[in-house]
Structure formats: structure tokens, C-alpha cells
Design an enzyme around this catalytic site. Sequence first.
Site, PDB file in Angstrom:
ATOM      1  CD  GLU A  31     114.904  68.064 -18.671  1.00 30.24           C
ATOM      2  OE1 GLU A  31     114.467  67.841 -19.886  1.00 30.24           O
ATOM      3  OE2 GLU A  31     114.644  67.336 -17.752  1.00 30.24           O
ATOM      4  CD  GLU A  66     109.424  68.290 -19.810  1.00 30.68           C
ATOM      5  OE1 GLU A  66     109.102  69.224 -19.368  1.00 30.68           O
ATOM      6  OE2 GLU A  66     110.786  68.203 -20.184  1.00 30.68           O
ATOM      7  N   GLY A 109     113.174  69.272 -22.654  1.00 30.17           N
ATOM      8  CA  GLY A 109     114.829  69.096 -22.750  1.00 30.17           C
ATOM      9  C   GLY A 109     115.572  70.087 -23.135  1.00 30.17           C
ATOM     10  CB  ALA A 146     112.647  65.219 -25.785  1.00 30.93           C
TER      11      ALA A 146
HETATM   12  C1  LIG Z   1     112.295  59.868 -22.419  1.00 24.72           C
HETATM   13  C2  LIG Z   1     113.270  61.057 -22.173  1.00 24.72           C
HETATM   14  C3  LIG Z   1     112.759  62.056 -21.659  1.00 24.72           C
HETATM   15  C4  LIG Z   1     112.942  63.242 -22.241  1.00 24.72           C
HETATM   16  C5  LIG Z   1     112.863  64.575 -21.019  1.00 24.72           C
HETATM   17  C6  LIG Z   1     112.355  65.693 -22.031  1.00 24.72           C
HETATM   18  C7  LIG Z   1     110.961  65.892 -22.446  1.00 24.72           C
HETATM   19  C8  LIG Z   1     110.966  66.585 -23.361  1.00 24.72           C
HETATM   20  O1  LIG Z   1     111.488  67.683 -23.856  1.00 24.72           O
HETATM   21  S1  LIG Z   1     109.201  66.626 -23.942  1.00 24.72           S
HETATM   22  C9  LIG Z   1     109.032  68.191 -25.127  1.00 24.72           C
HETATM   23  C10 LIG Z   1     108.736  69.286 -24.414  1.00 24.72           C
HETATM   24  N1  LIG Z   1     108.294  70.375 -25.243  1.00 24.72           N
HETATM   25  C11 LIG Z   1     107.002  70.736 -25.510  1.00 24.72           C
HETATM   26  O2  LIG Z   1     106.203  70.279 -25.328  1.00 24.72           O
HETATM   27  C12 LIG Z   1     107.153  71.996 -26.555  1.00 24.72           C
HETATM   28  C13 LIG Z   1     106.444  71.329 -27.827  1.00 24.72           C
HETATM   29  N2  LIG Z   1     106.193  72.548 -28.982  1.00 24.72           N
HETATM   30  C14 LIG Z   1     105.193  73.418 -28.791  1.00 24.72           C
HETATM   31  O3  LIG Z   1     104.394  73.336 -27.657  1.00 24.72           O
HETATM   32  C15 LIG Z   1     105.118  74.584 -29.799  1.00 24.72           C
HETATM   33  O4  LIG Z   1     105.985  73.938 -31.031  1.00 24.72           O
HETATM   34  C16 LIG Z   1     105.733  75.738 -29.498  1.00 24.72           C
HETATM   35  C17 LIG Z   1     105.023  76.470 -28.290  1.00 24.72           C
HETATM   36  C18 LIG Z   1     107.316  75.497 -28.794  1.00 24.72           C
HETATM   37  C19 LIG Z   1     105.942  76.689 -30.552  1.00 24.72           C
HETATM   38  O5  LIG Z   1     104.797  76.756 -31.476  1.00 24.72           O
HETATM   39  P1  LIG Z   1     104.495  77.272 -32.809  1.00 24.72           P
HETATM   40  O6  LIG Z   1     105.586  78.593 -32.864  1.00 24.72           O
HETATM   41  O7  LIG Z   1     103.248  77.589 -33.207  1.00 24.72           O
HETATM   42  O8  LIG Z   1     105.683  76.279 -33.652  1.00 24.72           O
HETATM   43  P2  LIG Z   1     105.030  74.868 -34.125  1.00 24.72           P
HETATM   44  O9  LIG Z   1     104.305  74.184 -33.208  1.00 24.72           O
HETATM   45  O10 LIG Z   1     104.455  75.023 -35.579  1.00 24.72           O
HETATM   46  O11 LIG Z   1     106.572  74.005 -34.412  1.00 24.72           O
HETATM   47  C20 LIG Z   1     107.169  74.231 -35.606  1.00 24.72           C
HETATM   48  C21 LIG Z   1     107.609  72.711 -36.098  1.00 24.72           C
HETATM   49  O12 LIG Z   1     108.388  72.247 -34.918  1.00 24.72           O
HETATM   50  C22 LIG Z   1     107.924  70.880 -34.495  1.00 24.72           C
HETATM   51  N3  LIG Z   1     108.096  70.756 -33.015  1.00 24.72           N
HETATM   52  C23 LIG Z   1     107.959  71.634 -32.027  1.00 24.72           C
HETATM   53  N4  LIG Z   1     108.249  71.212 -30.919  1.00 24.72           N
HETATM   54  C24 LIG Z   1     108.617  69.953 -31.134  1.00 24.72           C
HETATM   55  C25 LIG Z   1     109.023  68.837 -30.285  1.00 24.72           C
HETATM   56  N5  LIG Z   1     109.335  68.884 -28.812  1.00 24.72           N
HETATM   57  N6  LIG Z   1     108.992  67.706 -30.563  1.00 24.72           N
HETATM   58  C26 LIG Z   1     108.945  67.543 -32.132  1.00 24.72           C
HETATM   59  N7  LIG Z   1     108.705  68.545 -32.988  1.00 24.72           N
HETATM   60  C27 LIG Z   1     108.407  69.643 -32.396  1.00 24.72           C
HETATM   61  C28 LIG Z   1     106.401  71.139 -34.913  1.00 24.72           C
HETATM   62  O13 LIG Z   1     105.566  69.905 -34.746  1.00 24.72           O
HETATM   63  C29 LIG Z   1     106.393  72.088 -35.839  1.00 24.72           C
HETATM   64  O14 LIG Z   1     106.616  70.774 -36.914  1.00 24.72           O
HETATM   65  P3  LIG Z   1     105.732  70.836 -38.253  1.00 24.72           P
HETATM   66  O15 LIG Z   1     104.268  70.443 -37.726  1.00 24.72           O
HETATM   67  O16 LIG Z   1     106.147  69.501 -39.087  1.00 24.72           O
HETATM   68  O17 LIG Z   1     105.737  71.998 -38.869  1.00 24.72           O
END
Ligand SMILES: CCCCC/C=C/C(=O)SCCNC(=O)CCNC(=O)[C@H](O)C(C)(C)COP(=O)(O)OP(=O)(O)OC[C@H]1O[C@@H](n2cnc3c(N)ncnc32)[C@H](O)[C@@H]1OP(=O)(O)O
Length: 257
Positions: free
Chosen positions: A111, A131, A108, A63
Site C-alpha cells: 500500500e 491481509e 501495508g 503493518a
Molecule cells: C488496522 C490497520 C490496517 C492496516 C492495513 C495493513 C495490514 C497489513 O499490512 S497486515 C500484514 C500483512 N503482511 C503479512 O501478512 C506478511 C507477514 N509476513 C510473512 O508472511 C513472512 O514474514 C514473509 C513471507 C514476508 C517472509 O518470511 P520469512 O522470509 O520466512 O521471514 P520471517 O517470517 O522469519 O520474518 C522475519 C521476522 O520479521 C517478522 N515479520 C515479518 N512480517 C511481519 C509483519 N507484517 N509484522 C510483524 N512482524 C513481521 C517475523 O515475525 C520475523 O520476526 P522474528 O520471528 O522475531 O524473527
Amino acid sequence: MQFVLTKKEGNLAWIILNKAEKLNALDSKLIEEIWESVEQYEEDSETRVLIFTGSGKAFSAGADITEFTKLSPIDAWKFAKKGRGLMDKIENLSKPTIAMINGYALGGGLELALSCDLRVAAIEAQLGLPEINLGIYPGFGGTQRLTRLVGKSKALEIMMTGDRITASDAEKMGLVNKVVPLSSLEEETRNLALKLAEKSPVILALLKEVVLRGNDSPILSGLSMESLGWSTAFSTQDKNEGVSAFLQKRKPQFKGS
Ligand SMILES: CCCCC/C=C/C(=O)SCCNC(=O)CCNC(=O)[C@H](O)C(C)(C)COP(=O)(O)OP(=O)(O)OC[C@H]1O[C@@H](n2cnc3c(N)ncnc32)[C@H](O)[C@@H]1OP(=O)(O)O
């Protein structure tokens, strides 16, 4: 569509999350577009199998965390319901679904993959439900679907630690069906989808219904559903075709009636 690419290949439909620069993070717009694509192929009688995947280096990183900063508890409930609604819709499609996991499948994103019938992953893929590190827990069905798939102990380990797991470990615990090199991921997934597309769509739909509903029921109810569904198969042309084809030593041509 802004963030979803769709393509049809004969009986196969591909739904590709296409927001690579944000690792296909699931925001409200992307969720709506996936929903629309699913509806489009659900109605399309030519489509027999749906394949979900992501562009770039992620299936989906979950998400969209940036949306969390502005969510009130009521908004969060609505967002979780919307996302969960999509996963429920995908799980309950009458057509087979495959998640082609090309890279990160987190939160997500995992999921979404869990709501598909089958999962094929690249060796390079990393899966997880991180999460807990955000001070929340999975809200798109993961607490229930992962637990049913891999058992309570492994599911709790994955959700409580938030650690990412490799595709090979995911395969060992039954979380993914097949792991292949990234270079052959598309071909292997297509071959699996083509195999399913050759089966009877009406019998696949019955089978899915019995397995899904049975999984939520006491075993005696599930066994009873199995017998009822099994006898329903005898009202179909496809059962006649399958049995005739075997007896005539030829390949069956299932039409879905
Ligand atoms: C209320 C509803 C409930 C919903 C239930 C679901 C909840 C969830 O899914 S919470 C999210 C869970 N996911 C995460 O915590 C993963 C988050 N991402 C990471 O940890 C990392 O991005 C990575 C390990 C997946 C990859 O790392 P890396 O290769 O270093 O790439 P970047 O971190 O630089 O990512 C590139 C770019 O993408 C943006 N981004 C990545 N994941 C998300 C995300 N989940 N949401 C929003 N944005 C995300 C990241 O911020 C980068 O953006 P910029 O900084 O603008 O380049």
C-alpha cells in the site's frame, strides 16, 4: 530517527525503511518517522524526487501484526487512519515519488508502494495483499488504489486469495512500471529519478494534480481540469524556458518558477 534512514543525493531524496530484522514491518513508530522524513523533503526546495525503499530483503512486509493483538476497534480505526493518512500524504505530494521495491512488498508495504507515483521492482520481489489470511482486509488505501490501478477483477483476485505475485506478473498487470535484476535496481531507479528531476517541478506538480483529481472525477471534469491546468502552464517561466530551449536547439534548464 530510529527506523528510517534518509539521504540526499543532489536533487534526489532517499527514504529507507530500516528495520530489516522485522522485514520493515510498519509499526506506529516507523509510520511516524516516515511521515517526518516526508515532511522534511516536502519543504526542502532542493529536493525534486523522493525515492522510498527498504533495507534488507524486504521493501516492507506490511503493518506490524504484533500490534494487532492489543488493538481495540477504536485503536484499530485510529491506526488505520494514521497509516492511511501517511499514504494519502505521499500520494498527494507535489513532487514525484518512486517506490524502489527491493524484496517483499506485502500488505501495508504494498500500500505504501501504491501511494507512490511509480514503482520499480527487483525481479526477485514478491508483492501481495495477504491481509485476508489474518481475517482482515487492506486498510491503508489498498482496496481503492489497487483497484484503480489494475481494475476490479485483478484487484479482487489479489485481495481475496491473498496470494503473492511475482514482480513480472505485477508488471504485466500494470502494478509496477519496470522490473530489473536486484543488482541493477538502485542504478535503474536513480536513472529514472534523475530523468524526472530534470523536468519542471512546477509543471510536474500541476500534472500530478490534474491526473490525481481527474482520476477521482467524471471524465468531463477531468478534461476541464486538464485545460485549466494546461493554460496555467503558460504563466510559468519554465514553459518559456522549455519552448525557447527547443527553438534554440539546447537542453532546457527548468527552475520551478
Ligand atoms: C488496522 C490497520 C490496517 C492496516 C492495513 C495493513 C495490514 C497489513 O499490512 S497486515 C500484514 C500483512 N503482511 C503479512 O501478512 C506478511 C507477514 N509476513 C510473512 O508472511 C513472512 O514474514 C514473509 C513471507 C514476508 C517472509 O518470511 P520469512 O522470509 O520466512 O521471514 P520471517 O517470517 O522469519 O520474518 C522475519 C521476522 O520479521 C517478522 N515479520 C515479518 N512480517 C511481519 C509483519 N507484517 N509484522 C510483524 N512482524 C513481521 C517475523 O515475525 C520475523 O520476526 P522474528 O520471528 O522475531 O524473527
